[in-house]
Every structure is written in structure tokens, then in C-alpha cells.
Write an enzyme that holds these catalytic residues in place. Sequence first.
Site: not given
Ligand SMILES: Cc1cc2nc3c(=O)[nH]c(=O)nc-3n(C[C@H](O)[C@H](O)[C@H](O)COP(=O)(O)O)c2cc1C
Lengths: 306, 248
Positions: A23, A71-72, A128, A131, A166, A214
Site C-alpha cells: 500500500s 516518508n511522511s 491499515n 496509522c 496491516k 527500504g
Molecule cells: C511513500 C510510502 C507511502 C506509504 N503509504 C502507505 C499507506 O498508505 N498505507 C499503508 O498501509 N502503508 C503505506 N506504506 C508502507 C508500505 O506499504 C510498506 O509497509 C513499507 O514501506 C515497508 O516496505 P518496504 O520497505 O518494502 O517499502 C507506505 C510506504 C511508503 C514508502
Amino acid sequence: MGIEKLRIKLGHIELKTPIIMASGTFGYGLEKINFIDYKKIGAITTKTITYYPWEGNPQPRIYETYSGMINSIGLQNPGVFYFIKNILPKIRKKFNKIFVSISGRTENEFIQLIKIMNKEKIDALELNLSCPNFEKEQKMISQSSDLTYKIVKKIKNETSIPLIAKLSPNVTNIKEIAIAAEEAGIDMISVINTVKGLCVDLKKMKIIDGGLSGGCIKPIGLKCVYDIYKVVKIPIIGIGGIIKGTDAIEYFLVGASAIGIGSGLFTNSQIIDEVIKSLINFLNKTKSKNLKEITGLLNEKKGKNR
Amino acid sequence: MNSEICKILKNKNLSDDFYLLKIENNFKEVFLPGNFIHIKIEGVFLRRPFSVAIYTKKFIGIIYKKIGLGTEILSKKRKGESLNILGPCGNSFPIFENKKVALISGGTGIAPLIFLSSELKKRKNKIYFFYGARNKKLIFSEILPSGIDYIFSTDDGSFGQKGNIFDIFKTYKDDYEIIYAAGPEQLLKKVSLYSSKKPVYISLENYMACGMGLCYGCVVKIKEEGDGKYKRVCKDGPIFEGEKIIWE
Ligand SMILES: Cc1cc2nc3c(=O)[nH]c(=O)nc-3n(C[C@H](O)[C@H](O)[C@H](O)COP(=O)(O)O)c2cc1C
Ligand SMILES: Cc1cc2nc3c(=O)[nH]c(=O)nc-3n(C[C@H](O)[C@H](O)[C@H](O)COP(=O)(O)OP(=O)(O)OC[C@H]3O[C@@H](n4cnc5c(N)ncnc54)[C@H](O)[C@@H]3O)c2cc1C
């Protein structure tokens, strides 16, 4: 090619591959990206949708760090009504399996969202629960097993759509939270959401207070999947720091039944192909018939019937 | 948008911290002025965005300034090495025909405006190219298209007129029909707030992650009904109408 070996079942949901776009890192999947082979994606998880449109946070929203980023974004999204009318039909045309991520600031908002989504043809709802803005006190649901139980239970009573919780890694004991979700009737767990973190931009003299993702968070994600696998029977979607093909194998071995790709796509445009290739190679090398056989192979609690 | 492995044909220091990088053009997609490429640089996590400055069927050229770790590593890459590139990214400058136009560039803003000026020229526009730099060494005359009227300025007066390029621009009779600008945010802001009677198109350089319109990290607030709306610089931009920006 052997890709048929990668078919999986998450509860009753059949996926052609175990790759789930995480997501918020794949938008709504509608951008025209020619280098992605969409057939290799098992399911898309949408950016989290809320009842009312959310404008999202002001800048700065992102900052880079060693093998990762903060990210924020703040759940910028056009709200559920716009989503259903204008976005969901387009996603349907492009993706076989759709997981819609939702979040509410109150229990009522969650229930309203569920009632609306009940009328739509989607494959799963990802709650989710990570949050940091639930109710007046700005709680994070998945930081409390009581709250997790309560919310999941309420939602489960309202819908027959498969539910995914999640979870946030920012807890003392992730097992408790996972157990609470399972007891309340959740169908699957996806971990991890981002890890709380902060960067300092010396050039702009600003801080970016947000969620870390990441390569740098992979060990945290692996540990969460490993721990949760030991205490629940439902499938786990392993997410966090998958930036090359072999990272996905590691998630399966500690207990994941599927994996989520997030910011790995930002740094490695070939990540989807690499994961597919690595998994097929690994299954062949270990003479395994399917991914189920390798799920939890390196977990002390392997061999449970799931 | 696609992802291609492109060989480096040239990676040359222009002067001080400025470099010209030429890579093979392995893309079947067509690039337009204003588009950028998103370069994977091994050693840093996120890709780095750079406007396309020179574009032919055979190669793509960018002009970049060494400012941090990513560009530092990039500057050490040699001819023959390969880079993984995403492109074409973002939208492009609107281009009209037979207009009198002003281009205003500061610092690395020169890059997108070089590509733009060569296309504007093909469409028979009358171009006034205001090119500002810190000093003479940072005026890269050798890569500028010919047949265009240039007005140069340097901070130290070592080349062209002395002073800020926007101040110089203001001393000219303003009967341009369209203004295009790229460079430091302060310059873009001034140009955008300067005139609402004619279209001003600017190229924004926000920090970005995905570069593909997926993550909403690079947004800028755009005037719309209500309090405005966050748009993605990497996808809805980087080119925006100056008067629509809500500067934070
Ligand atoms: C830019 C960005 C936006 C994200 N937005 C959401 C979101 O809207 N809802 C959610 O459940 N997770 C969100 N995530 C979390 C990702 O779904 C994921 O759980 C997290 O980035 C860890 O995985 P990764 O290391 O492969 O990025 C976001 C992550 C990033 C980097
Ligand atoms: C659409 C677009 C076009 C651009 N075109 C050019 C160009 O033609 N020539 C050129 O020299 N530069 C250009 N830039 C800026 C260039 O991307 C940055 O200078 C570069 O990313 C710096 O990387 P670094 O690792 O050396 O710096 P660091 O400061 O170490 O980078 C840290 C992080 O900040 C980001 N960042 C730092 N400075 C900038 C900046 N000014 N703009 C955007 N992100 C930044 C980086 O991408 C990285 O994520 C452009 C930026 C954008 C968004």
C-alpha cells in the site's frame, strides 16, 4: 518457465504469484510503466483510502537515508466515494486481484467504509491499523492488542470480504497483537508497515518525522514475520526492505506465505522480475513443489497446518 | 515510461562542479522538453532526477552539478560504464508556434531550457534566452543552440551584464507572449509572481522518491477550488504554470 509453481492460496484467495504491491508505494496501479510485467503481480494493494478525502501532509514528505527513506505522506487520498466511482473501475481493468487498504479515524468511520466496500467486487480489504491518528488521543490501533481485537471484531461482523490486518513493528510484543487480530477473526496479517524514524535535512534546516522503509528495515520485517508465524495459523504477507530477489526467499523461509513490494521498486526497477526468478530458482534447487513447502522452513515452528 | 541500461558516452567536467553526461539513447519512447530521467546511482538508495538537456536519436545529455553523495559518485563514472535509467519522466513544456518567448535560466536551470530552446526554434518562435550564472566559467556557450538571442548575466560581472538574471530580464521591454523558467526556487518564485497576464511555465525540482507518480512524496500545492490540491511534481509536473503554484 516455472512461474505456475509460484501460485499460492491466501485463505480462499488464489494468486498467480505471491507478489503483492504494498500500500502507498504503487499508487492505484494506474501509471503507465512499460518495464513492469503486470502478469507477474499477484495482487495490488491500493494506497490507503479513508472515508473523507485527505489532503496529506505538507512538505517535506520524503528524505533519503542509508539504504532507505523516510516518508511522511499522510494518507493523501480522494476519499472513498471518489475512489469507487473514478478509480476502482480502472484498477479492475488492469489487475486480477485487488486489495483495498482502508483506514478510519474512528470506529464509526471504519464501519462506514466497510458498508460501502461491501457493495464492491474486491478480493480483500487491508485494514491499515498502523496509522497514528485513531480517535482524539491519536492512537495507533495496532499498538494495543485490546484495540486491535475490538476493531477487527467489529469489522468482521460487518463483512464477508477477506480481511488483512496491516501491523506496525513499533510495539513491545508483536505476537500479542497478531494473536488478538487472529482471535478477532482476521484472515491474514501483513507486516510490516514503516518503522518510526526521523531525518534531519541540514541544507534546509528541517526535520522529516515519519516512517522508515527500504533495505534498512528488512531485518525488522523478518523478525516480525518470524515471531508472528510462531503464534498464529493464518497466512502472513511479509513486507519490508525487499530490494532484491533473494530478499523475498528469506521472508518465505521465516514464515511468509506471500510478500509485499514497497519502496524496493523505487531503487530497483527490476525487483518484480528478480523476485519471480529467485523464487523459481530456489524452489527448483530445493526440489520443492510450491511455495507452501518453503514457508517457515527456517522457523522453529515449521510444519504447522496452515 | 521505461527502464533502460544505457552506456555512458561522455561524462565531462564543464567547469567547477558542473558536468555534462551523455548516455546512449536506448529508449523507444520519445522525450519532450521538460522531461527528466531518473538515474540509479549505485551507492545511494533513491534514484536521482535530472532534466534532459540534449536529446537525439542516438544519445541523451544532462548537465548536472555535484552537490552531494549521489552526484559525487555520478561524477566518477567513466565512459563505457552503464547506468540504469528511467525515462521519459514527467510532463513537458507546452510549445507553441511563431511566438515571442523569453527563457529565463539560473544555475542548473540551463539544462531543460537548452532542449526547450531547440524545439522552440524549430517551431519558428522568436527566442530571448536570459542565462544567468555565478561567473564566466559557468556560462557554457559551447553547448548552446545557435540562432537564438542570448542575454547573459553573471553575479560578478565577468561575463555579460553584472547582476541577477531576473533583474536584468526586468530591464527589457516585456512584450513576450510566453515565459519559460528553470533554476533555483527563488528565481522561479519571482518569475511566477511577476506576471499574471501571460503564461509562465516553470520547471520544479522537488525532492522525489519513485519518479513514477506512485508515492506522492514530491508534491507541490496547486491553486484549485478550496485550499488547493497537492499535485505530483514527478508526474503532473515538473512543468507547472507559475501562477498556479502555492509557494510554501
Ligand atoms: C511513500 C510510502 C507511502 C506509504 N503509504 C502507505 C499507506 O498508505 N498505507 C499503508 O498501509 N502503508 C503505506 N506504506 C508502507 C508500505 O506499504 C510498506 O509497509 C513499507 O514501506 C515497508 O516496505 P518496504 O520497505 O518494502 O517499502 C507506505 C510506504 C511508503 C514508502
Ligand atoms: C525534475 C528535476 C530535474 C532536475 N534537473 C537537474 C539538472 O538538470 N541538473 C542538476 O544539476 N540537478 C537537477 N535536479 C536536482 C538533482 O536531482 C539533485 O541535485 C540531485 O538529486 C542531488 O543528489 P545528491 O545525491 O548529489 O545530493 P544529496 O543532497 O546528497 O541528495 C540527498 C537527497 O536529496 C535529493 N535532492 C538534493 N538536492 C536536490 C535538488 N536540488 N532537487 C531535487 N532533489 C534534491 C536527492 O535526490 C536525494 O534524494 C533536478 C531535480 C528534479 C526533481
